[in-house]
Design a protein around this motif. Structure first.
Motif, PDB file in Angstrom:
ATOM      1  N   THR A  86      35.698 -45.779  18.957  1.00 53.35           N
ATOM      2  CA  THR A  86      36.449 -46.189  20.142  1.00 53.35           C
ATOM      3  C   THR A  86      37.097 -44.951  20.756  1.00 53.35           C
ATOM      4  O   THR A  86      37.912 -44.289  20.128  1.00 53.35           O
ATOM      5  CB  THR A  86      37.529 -47.211  19.765  1.00 53.35           C
ATOM      6  N   ILE A 117      40.992 -44.509  20.876  1.00 52.98           N
ATOM      7  CA  ILE A 117      41.633 -44.237  19.592  1.00 52.98           C
ATOM      8  C   ILE A 117      41.309 -42.822  19.132  1.00 52.98           C
ATOM      9  O   ILE A 117      42.162 -42.084  18.632  1.00 52.98           O
ATOM     10  CB  ILE A 117      41.164 -45.250  18.529  1.00 52.98           C
ATOM     11  N   MET A 127      33.856 -49.185  10.735  1.00 48.39           N
ATOM     12  CA  MET A 127      32.855 -49.776  11.607  1.00 48.39           C
ATOM     13  C   MET A 127      32.406 -48.756  12.629  1.00 48.39           C
ATOM     14  O   MET A 127      33.163 -48.347  13.504  1.00 48.39           O
ATOM     15  CB  MET A 127      33.447 -50.997  12.297  1.00 48.39           C
ATOM     16  N   LEU A 128      31.154 -48.327  12.506  1.00 53.83           N
ATOM     17  CA  LEU A 128      30.649 -47.283  13.391  1.00 53.83           C
ATOM     18  C   LEU A 128      29.253 -47.653  13.845  1.00 53.83           C
ATOM     19  O   LEU A 128      28.530 -48.346  13.136  1.00 53.83           O
ATOM     20  CB  LEU A 128      30.536 -45.965  12.620  1.00 53.83           C
ATOM     21  N   ALA A 146      40.569 -51.241  10.678  1.00 58.08           N
ATOM     22  CA  ALA A 146      41.283 -52.365  11.273  1.00 58.08           C
ATOM     23  C   ALA A 146      41.317 -53.496  10.264  1.00 58.08           C
ATOM     24  O   ALA A 146      42.046 -54.444  10.403  1.00 58.08           O
ATOM     25  CB  ALA A 146      40.590 -52.820  12.544  1.00 58.08           C
ATOM     26  N   LYS A 147      40.481 -53.361   9.264  1.00 62.87           N
ATOM     27  CA  LYS A 147      40.447 -54.403   8.240  1.00 62.87           C
ATOM     28  C   LYS A 147      41.623 -54.184   7.292  1.00 62.87           C
ATOM     29  O   LYS A 147      41.609 -53.287   6.471  1.00 62.87           O
ATOM     30  CB  LYS A 147      39.156 -54.313   7.433  1.00 62.87           C
ATOM     31  N   SER A 148      42.604 -55.016   7.418  1.00 59.17           N
ATOM     32  CA  SER A 148      43.738 -54.843   6.516  1.00 59.17           C
ATOM     33  C   SER A 148      43.475 -55.591   5.213  1.00 59.17           C
ATOM     34  O   SER A 148      44.318 -55.623   4.337  1.00 59.17           O
ATOM     35  CB  SER A 148      45.006 -55.356   7.179  1.00 59.17           C
ATOM     36  N   VAL A 183      45.705 -48.198   8.191  1.00 58.56           N
ATOM     37  CA  VAL A 183      45.350 -49.455   8.844  1.00 58.56           C
ATOM     38  C   VAL A 183      45.823 -49.445  10.286  1.00 58.56           C
ATOM     39  O   VAL A 183      46.968 -49.131  10.569  1.00 58.56           O
ATOM     40  CB  VAL A 183      45.977 -50.642   8.084  1.00 58.56           C
ATOM     41  N   LYS A 184      44.895 -49.767  11.198  1.00 55.61           N
ATOM     42  CA  LYS A 184      45.242 -49.843  12.619  1.00 55.61           C
ATOM     43  C   LYS A 184      46.015 -51.123  12.878  1.00 55.61           C
ATOM     44  O   LYS A 184      45.684 -52.138  12.287  1.00 55.61           O
ATOM     45  CB  LYS A 184      43.967 -49.885  13.469  1.00 55.61           C
ATOM     46  N   PRO A 185      46.967 -51.191  13.736  1.00 58.24           N
ATOM     47  CA  PRO A 185      47.521 -50.047  14.455  1.00 58.24           C
ATOM     48  C   PRO A 185      48.495 -49.264  13.582  1.00 58.24           C
ATOM     49  O   PRO A 185      49.221 -49.846  12.814  1.00 58.24           O
ATOM     50  CB  PRO A 185      48.255 -50.717  15.622  1.00 58.24           C
ATOM     51  N   PHE A 186      48.477 -47.940  13.725  1.00 60.34           N
ATOM     52  CA  PHE A 186      49.334 -47.108  12.875  1.00 60.34           C
ATOM     53  C   PHE A 186      50.294 -46.305  13.738  1.00 60.34           C
ATOM     54  O   PHE A 186      50.086 -46.160  14.942  1.00 60.34           O
ATOM     55  CB  PHE A 186      48.501 -46.158  12.032  1.00 60.34           C
TER      56      PHE A 186
END
Lengths: 221, 475
Positions: A11, A14, A56-57, A81-83, A101-104
């Motif tokens: 992204t 980000i 995830m890419l 983003a996967k917490s 972990v996003k959001p950071f």
């Protein structure tokens, strides 16, 4: 020696954000947006001090890239983003150094990066701000080669500001990392320490007061 | 208490009670009959004996000089001729008694009895029942003419009573044994008969415990079997229902998870850039780009929330508000809406609608469906290619020659937030809700979303009319 950091995140917003953050405190950030590209790039004779890796890419995903990065001795921090617990555990088990972990928050990112670099001793031994040298392990501050005596709390405060130079640090964040507890309303203590540091090092214009936020040690070059 | 225990206890106690009543009645009757017979025989014997004695006396009467002689004769005669069960009285005085008992001639103490059989006997003796020295006796009393002689005869009937009592006790014991046997048999039989009920109960417990797959095997053909069959049907319905609920729940859970996940990317951007602007002295240019990022991410959130709202609204409805609409006009409007965006991407839209027909539909929803599909096609297509929009008797379709969808992903593609290529889709501003929305719209029109695709060759996605769909509306 500026640490070279790979930022592998698809992204664009980000990725840019992370790069700006890293560059602000003096690291060199190299962005990549595609897993396959990273894989190709690693085949060349390159060397990095750290990789921030999204799971995830497009192309190869983060889990697939991890062994390739490890083969090059590049420590990895997962961005996710996967917490959920399983993917965290998997990342760490596979040999990642840390995860984010996003959001950071900005400081969280910088602290984690710095910790991993320190673990691999890829951090600078001496922090330099203009004519001031800070030796973190010896806990010594020298200005123009002359040692200046610092109280422990003042030293920690200066070290924090110097480590994350050009980034404003909130008073609460300072309090938190110096005392380790959340102080309510006692942020004035910080102001006293900052005033002493400024006076000792003649840093009146180097440590800037950012209204409503905190302090920022500015060192542009 | 268990049903089998209740039934067994009731049956056995009833049997015990009735059989005891019958046994007592029966024994009483038998005893009475026996005593009757004995009494009859005894009284006849007594009458005949006393008759003989009286005849002898009458013959001898003239020879007696005084009462002493008379009495002596009577005593001797009586002792010699008559058995030891009889006692002779002379004017009320006992003159000959060889019995072990003393009887009272004047006022009889015992209970006087009237026997049915006495009716057939002339001048029967009076009869009493008496207990003397622990023995039960039948005592007969006869008085001769002129009150000279009185005779008492007795018969010991203790054994009759004892026998009868013994019989009663034996009967009772036998009864108890039989009852025990009956109880055992009843319990066994009832257990067998009630077994299907126990199975029913166990199955119900299992189902109550959450095992909805439990069924009763071989329910049988009797009434219990019918109940079991109904039970099985009920369990089947419950299982289906629970499965449905679980599926819906799982779907919603997945959707919520996906939504939270979708929210994280824009939020990370917004939070990060805002913080960056606060904390770092950025150049003018970088400040602008940070703000631009914040704006775009907000736009993404906005689109996401709009689509989510639309989706939840649509999924709550059962039927669209339909009005007749020309298919051709519908396609033209869709073309106008998407024109600008397609031109930017250098894509061409070819619209084909052979013969115009009327379509009963919610035009806004169908336009939303078509523009969504065209949008998807545009995202998948490379520049300078053609997207075909067709309307015919089979349905409304959008066809492209773009990337296509991998075969294994087709079944899940209409799920909310499902994206084949997550990073590409997000870069293009997609949230993964378009096809879910299209599927809902198709459903509201009683149609299905038909997806045909081959990876690398292109896709054909559209709303397929069910058979007979157009006939109802064509004028």
């Amino acid at each position: 020696m500026r640490a070279n950091i790979l930022v592998i995140e698809d992204t664009r917003s980000i990725s840019d954000l992370i790069c700006i953050n890293l560059e602000t405190v003096g690291y060199t950030a190299v962005p990549f947006y595609d897993g396959d590209e990273v894989s190709r790039h690693l085949k060349e004779n390159v060397s990095y001090d750290l990789a921030l890796l999204d799971i995830m890419l497009p192309g190869k995903d983060g889990f697939a890239l991890l062994p390739e990065l490890q083969a090059k001795d590049i420590p990895v921090i997962f961005l996710t983003a996967k917490s959920d617990l399983p993917s965290k555990i998997r990342g760490l088990k596979d040999g990642a150094e840390d995860y984010l972990v996003k959001p950071f928050e900005m400081l969280e990112l910088l602290v984690r990066v710095e910790k991993v670099l320190a673990r691999y001793q890829k951090e600078e031994k001496v922090l330099r701000v203009r004519d001031v040298e800070i030796y973190p392990s010896e806990r010594i501050v020298k200005k123009a080669g002359v040692e200046i005596s610092f109280k422990p709390m003042e030293f920690d405060c200066l070290l924090l500001l110097a480590k994350y130079k050009n980034v404003a640090i909130r008073r609460e964040e300072l309090l938190n990392s110096l005392w380790g507890v959340e102080f309510e309303g006692e942020t004035r203590t910080i102001d006293v320490h900052i005033a002493r540091i400024r006076k000792k090092l003649d840093f009146q214009d180097v440590i800037k007061t950012i209204p409503r936020i905190g302090y920022r040690l500015e060192d542009k070059n | 208490m268990k049903l089998s225990t209740k039934i067994s206890a009731a049956a056995v106690s009833l049997l015990l009670l009735l059989s005891q009543i019958f046994a007592v009645w029966n024994l009483t009757q038998t005893k009475k009959h026996l005593l009757d017979t004995i009494a009859q025989a005894e009284s006849m014997q007594m009458q005949s004996d006393f008759g003989n004695f009286w005849q002898e006396y009458k013959k001898m009467k003239s020879y007696f000089q005084d009462r002493r002689g008379e009495r002596f004769w009577a005593e001797t005669k009586f002792r010699d001729s008559y058995n030891e069960h009889m006692v002779l009285y002379y004017y009320g005085t006992e003159i000959c008694n060889h019995t072990p008992y003393e009887f009272d001639v004047s006022g009889r103490k015992g209970e006087e009895m009237e026997l049915t059989s006495f009716r057939y006997i002339l001048n029967p003796p009076r009869m009493f029942r008496e207990t003397l020295n622990g023995r039960k006796l039948l005592v007969f009393f006869l008085e001769g003419e002129e009150g000279i002689f009185q005779v008492v005869r007795y018969r010991d009937v203790t054994d009759v009573y004892e026998e009868s009592d013994a019989l009663l006790w034996r009967g009772m014991a036998m009864d108890l044994v039989l009852s025990a046997c009956l109880l055992a048999v009843l319990v066994f039989l009832l257990k067998r008969i009630l077994k299907p009920f126990y199975r029913l109960r166990d199955a119900a417990n299992r189902i109550a415990g959450g095992d909805y797959t439990k069924r009763i095997e071989h329910p049988g053909r009797d009434e219990v079997g019918e109940v079991a069959q109904s039970f099985n049907e009920m369990a089947q319905r419950v299982q289906e229902h629970v499965q449905d609920l679980a599926d819906t729940n799982e779907k919603q859970r997945r959707m919520l998870g996906a939504l939270a996940h979708e929210l994280k990317t824009p939020l990370t951007g917004i939070q990060g850039y805002a913080e960056l602007m606060q904390k770092v002295d950025l150049s003018q240019e970088r400040q602008m780009s940070a703000l631009e990022y914040i704006r775009t991410e907000c736009g993404r959130l906005n689109r996401l929330s709009k689509k989510m709202l639309q989706l939840t609204e649509l999924s709550g409805e059962e039927q669209a508000e339909k009005r007749p609409m020309s298919a051709k006009a519908l396609l033209e409007t869709a073309r106008e809406i998407t024109q600008w965006r397609l031109r930017q991407q250098k894509l061409r839209l070819s619209v084909s609608c052979g013969e115009d027909f009327s379509l009963d539909c919610d035009a806004d929803l169908l336009l939303s469906l078509l523009t969504n599909l065209i949008d998807n096609a545009a995202k998948a297509s490379s520049p300078d290619s053609v997207i075909r929009l067709t309307a015919n008797r089979e349905g409304l379709f959008v066809e492209d020659s773009g990337a296509g969808i991998p075969k294994e992903e087709i079944p899940r593609i209409a799920e909310p937030f499902y994206m084949v290529d997550k990073s590409r889709s997000r870069r293009q501003g997609g949230a993964g809700l378009g096809l879910a929305l299209c599927a809902q719209i198709a459903r509201l029109h009683g149609c299905t979303l038909q997806i045909e695709s081959e990876e690398g060759k292109g896709s054909r996605i559209g709303m397929a009319f069910p058979p007979g769909f157009l006939e109802q509306f064509t004028i």
